[in-house]
Design an enzyme around this catalytic site. Structure first.
Site, PDB file in Angstrom:
ATOM      1  N   ASP A 303    -127.133  53.206 -35.212  1.00  0.00           N
ATOM      2  CA  ASP A 303    -127.879  54.287 -34.586  1.00  0.00           C
ATOM      3  C   ASP A 303    -128.678  53.698 -33.428  1.00  0.00           C
ATOM      4  O   ASP A 303    -129.600  52.947 -33.680  1.00  0.00           O
ATOM      5  CB  ASP A 303    -128.783  54.979 -35.605  1.00  0.00           C
ATOM      6  CG  ASP A 303    -129.599  53.993 -36.423  1.00  0.00           C
ATOM      7  OD1 ASP A 303    -129.115  52.886 -36.713  1.00  0.00           O
ATOM      8  OD2 ASP A 303    -130.750  54.317 -36.742  1.00  0.00           O
ATOM      9  N   GLU A 501    -134.068  41.098 -34.654  1.00  0.00           N
ATOM     10  CA  GLU A 501    -133.046  41.926 -35.321  1.00  0.00           C
ATOM     11  C   GLU A 501    -131.770  42.013 -34.488  1.00  0.00           C
ATOM     12  O   GLU A 501    -130.693  42.261 -35.014  1.00  0.00           O
ATOM     13  CB  GLU A 501    -133.575  43.334 -35.581  1.00  0.00           C
ATOM     14  CG  GLU A 501    -133.834  44.116 -34.302  1.00  0.00           C
ATOM     15  CD  GLU A 501    -134.121  45.592 -34.523  1.00  0.00           C
ATOM     16  OE1 GLU A 501    -134.731  46.198 -33.632  1.00  0.00           O
ATOM     17  OE2 GLU A 501    -133.721  46.136 -35.553  1.00  0.00           O
TER      18      GLU A 501
HETATM   19  O1  LIG Z   1    -136.074  54.506 -37.447  1.00  0.00           O
HETATM   20  C1  LIG Z   1    -134.873  54.545 -36.770  1.00  0.00           C
HETATM   21  C2  LIG Z   1    -133.722  54.032 -37.595  1.00  0.00           C
HETATM   22  O2  LIG Z   1    -134.074  52.732 -38.092  1.00  0.00           O
HETATM   23  C3  LIG Z   1    -133.161  52.114 -38.978  1.00  0.00           C
HETATM   24  O3  LIG Z   1    -132.031  51.614 -38.269  1.00  0.00           O
HETATM   25  C4  LIG Z   1    -132.077  50.310 -37.755  1.00  0.00           C
HETATM   26  O4  LIG Z   1    -132.675  49.354 -38.620  1.00  0.00           O
HETATM   27  C5  LIG Z   1    -132.061  49.194 -39.915  1.00  0.00           C
HETATM   28  C6  LIG Z   1    -132.820  48.085 -40.615  1.00  0.00           C
HETATM   29  O5  LIG Z   1    -132.588  46.851 -40.010  1.00  0.00           O
HETATM   30  C7  LIG Z   1    -130.572  48.880 -39.776  1.00  0.00           C
HETATM   31  O6  LIG Z   1    -129.989  48.953 -41.051  1.00  0.00           O
HETATM   32  C8  LIG Z   1    -129.884  49.859 -38.851  1.00  0.00           C
HETATM   33  O7  LIG Z   1    -128.575  49.390 -38.639  1.00  0.00           O
HETATM   34  C9  LIG Z   1    -130.639  49.886 -37.520  1.00  0.00           C
HETATM   35  O8  LIG Z   1    -130.003  50.708 -36.596  1.00  0.00           O
HETATM   36  C10 LIG Z   1    -132.664  53.056 -40.071  1.00  0.00           C
HETATM   37  O9  LIG Z   1    -131.621  52.450 -40.802  1.00  0.00           O
HETATM   38  C11 LIG Z   1    -132.181  54.366 -39.501  1.00  0.00           C
HETATM   39  O10 LIG Z   1    -131.739  55.225 -40.504  1.00  0.00           O
HETATM   40  C12 LIG Z   1    -133.366  54.972 -38.756  1.00  0.00           C
HETATM   41  O11 LIG Z   1    -133.047  56.263 -38.329  1.00  0.00           O
END
Ligand SMILES: OC[C@H]1O[C@H](O[C@H]2O[C@H](CO)[C@@H](O)[C@H](O)[C@H]2O)[C@H](O)[C@@H](O)[C@@H]1O
Length: 577
Positions: A303, A501
């Site tokens: 995302d 990240e």
């Molecule tokens: O708050 C926005 C989005 O944040 C997360 O996504 C991002 O961080 C996660 C943790 O590292 C990772 O799994 C994901 O691939 C990243 O894009 C969350 O997972 C999203 O659902 C959220 O909307």
């Protein structure tokens, strides 16, 4: 075991605060916090019912149009500070000098390995007892065992991140912590029917790439605890069925899976952002479709990315309003599900249940057939996502186009042929030319899963996939990319003392950016991948300052040196004449 449909009908009292409703809308639209996630992570000071009653009284007193300051005051009066659900916790199985450190020759990389191992202590989170006795005061999903979180704004578990975190823990000899996380996930599948995107109730209507089976397989490979594999079967089967029953679509006459959540409304943790992009749509129904696309993209873990755009011409240019995630059949999801079926079959063999093993071998064979028919593209020479709206393959680069190499979802007898065509594809797209790693797409959109961002799990997928393919050429490229990833992450670390990240394909040692939140440090999956790679490559990497050579930099300095020498020679020559 409870099923997904049981869960969706079982409402939690705090859902009306953290997941939907007037209170959530009023607070998130007031833009009190730089990061929308801050509000939904805060603990309640009163019960959900009391909080809602306080909110109604507050709104009535303010004629339903409170100012931003008044809303801020309401929040301060009714919500606690961030992080109240945790106590400081140091993993009990943490060791100062895990064996992987001994596999590193270079002194600077060795010290880095020691530093990375120490970061596990900062990323550990243990819930306080009150979370278990009064869960309705929190958005956190209660779990019995402490977890390792990604870091930064991500102070709860994330599903697919945990695959690389758990592998990192296993290389760091923290098998007890890893086992605790796996048991948490198993209890979550028992309670929810599947594993949510992350450890908050506002994530509980969507999942992430289903890697629990692969996590358990990693644990069993490290510990040889085959009993645990057998004990996990009921949960793994249940999760597999959840995906098959809730995510199946038809492509070219085959059953395949696609991402797609089920809840209405914007993402609670990015509520204002989603309302903003939905303004491009007129009707409520169109807005709901847009929210569903955003959540499906979040379920994919990517995302957001142009990978999920389909514009009116059937192309991938556009912006978030062109998200059509639910209509794109993703290579890696089907490859991971094939892997799941193979692992379940293997665990059934361990259990001595041959008929169940055969059942899952057959399921795996069917998924493999679909992957070959829907995703393999002879012309491109690689696997491609499939566009269900325009009924065509999407010839668009994403690292996941190579996911079947990672999960070994191809006919192993075809390795030589696949190796030739995949390497040709890599050469044609010049994927080897980026100093900071292979970017997630080749298009710059400002979204975080687009160019030039490079993501650790995707580098892992490529490097491991090329290694699995097993030809001389693929293994050579795998090692080259593995070494480059270690060196470039080290460069970033030595400049900033931080692990990020995401990183930057265009800059050796540069970190990533873009998207809806600032780049985060910590960082679970980044550390996990590097610890595994230090174990694997540590004996063969020497940094330039310690006597090793670094392709690009060394060449650059040789060119500068030779040029300087030539200029001096010419000047001296002229002076002598
Ligand atoms: O708050 C926005 C989005 O944040 C997360 O996504 C991002 O961080 C996660 C943790 O590292 C990772 O799994 C994901 O691939 C990243 O894009 C969350 O997972 C999203 O659902 C959220 O909307």
């Amino acid at each position: 075991m409870e099923s997904k449909s049981d869960l969706s009908s079982s409402e939690l009292p705090q859902d009306q605060i953290y997941c939907y409703g007037e209170l959530l809308h009023t607070v998130q639209m007031a833009h009190l916090f730089a990061d929308s996630k801050t509000f939904v992570d805060r603990k309640l000071k009163n019960t959900p019912a009391e909080t809602i009653a306080n909110f109604q009284t507050f709104m009535a007193a303010k004629n339903n149009s409170p100012t931003q300051d008044e809303i801020r005051e309401f929040v301060e009066n009714n919500f606690d500070d961030l992080g109240k659900e945790f106590v400081p916790w140091e993993p009990t199985d943490w060791v100062e000098h895990p064996a992987f450190i001994d596999n590193i020759n270079d002194p600077d990389l060795k010290q880095w390995g020691v530093d990375l191992n120490a970061i596990w202590k900062d990323l550990g989170r243990k819930m306080i007892d009150d979370v278990h006795t009064n869960p309705h005061f929190y958005s956190i999903i209660p779990v019995d065992n402490p977890v390792i979180v990604p870091g930064g704004r991500f102070i709860e578990f994330y599903y697919w991140d945990s695959y690389w975190i758990i592998r990192g823990l296993l290389y760091s000899q923290m098998t007890h912590t890893a086992r605790g996380m796996l048991e948490n996930f198993m209890s979550i599948v028992r309670r929810f029917g599947f594993i949510p995107n992350g450890g908050r109730i506002y994530y509980a209507q969507r999942s992430q790439p289903p890697l629990l089976a692969a996590m358990i397989k990693s644990y069993v490979e490290f510990t040889k605890d085959t009993q645990f594999a057998v004990q996990s079967l009921e949960v793994l089967e249940h999760e597999f069925e959840y995906w098959m029953n809730n995510h199946t679509v038809q492509a070219k006459g085959y059953n395949v899976c696609a991402y797609g959540g089920i809840s209405p409304g914007p993402r609670p943790e990015s509520y204002r952002e989603d309302i903003e992009t939905s303004k491009a749509f007129v009707t409520d129904a169109e807005k709901e479709e847009h929210y569903a696309e955003l959540k499906a993209a979040a379920e994919s873990g990517m995302d957001f990315s142009s990978r999920w755009f389909i514009n009116d011409k059937g192309e991938q240019t556009g912006d978030l309003t062109h998200l059509k995630t639910r209509s794109i059949v993703p290579v890696e999801l089907n490859a991971i599900l094939h892997w799941n079926a193979k692992i379940i079959a293997e665990f059934y063999r361990l259990a001595g249940n041959n008929s169940k093993a055969e059942e899952y071998e057959n399921k795996a064979a069917k998924i493999l057939e679909a992957i070959e028919a829907v995703h393999w593209n002879e012309e491109a020479g690689v696997w491609l996502d499939y566009d269900l709206i325009n009924n065509k393959s999407r010839n668009y680069f994403v690292p996941t186009n190579l996911a079947p190499l990672w999960t070994m979802s191809y006919n192993l007898n075809d390795s030589e042929k696949i190796s030739k065509s995949v390497l040709k594809y890599i050469e044609k797209l010049e994927l080897d030319k980026y100093p900071g790693g292979v970017p997630n797409t080749l298009y710059r959109t400002g979204e975080q899963w687009d160019f030039p961002n490079v993501w650790p799990p995707m580098q892992y997928l490529l490097i491991k996939g090329l290694e699995n393919l097993g030809t001389t050429e693929s293994k050579e490229l795998s090692v080259k990319w593995g070494h480059r990833w270690v060196k470039s992450n080290f460069q970033a670390y030595s400049e900033t003392r931080a692990m990020f990240e995401k990183y930057d394909a265009e800059r050796f040692g540069g970190h990533g950016g873009g998207g809806e939140y600032d780049v985060q440090k910590g960082f679970g999956w980044s550390n996990g991948v590097i610890i595994e790679f230090l174990d694997k490559y540590g004996r063969n990497i020497t940094l330039p300052g310690n006597g090793g050579n670094d392709g690009g930099k060394l060449k650059m300095w040789s060119v500068i040196g030779i040029t300087a020498f030539a200029v001096i020679a010419v000047v001296v020559g002229r002076l002598l004449i």
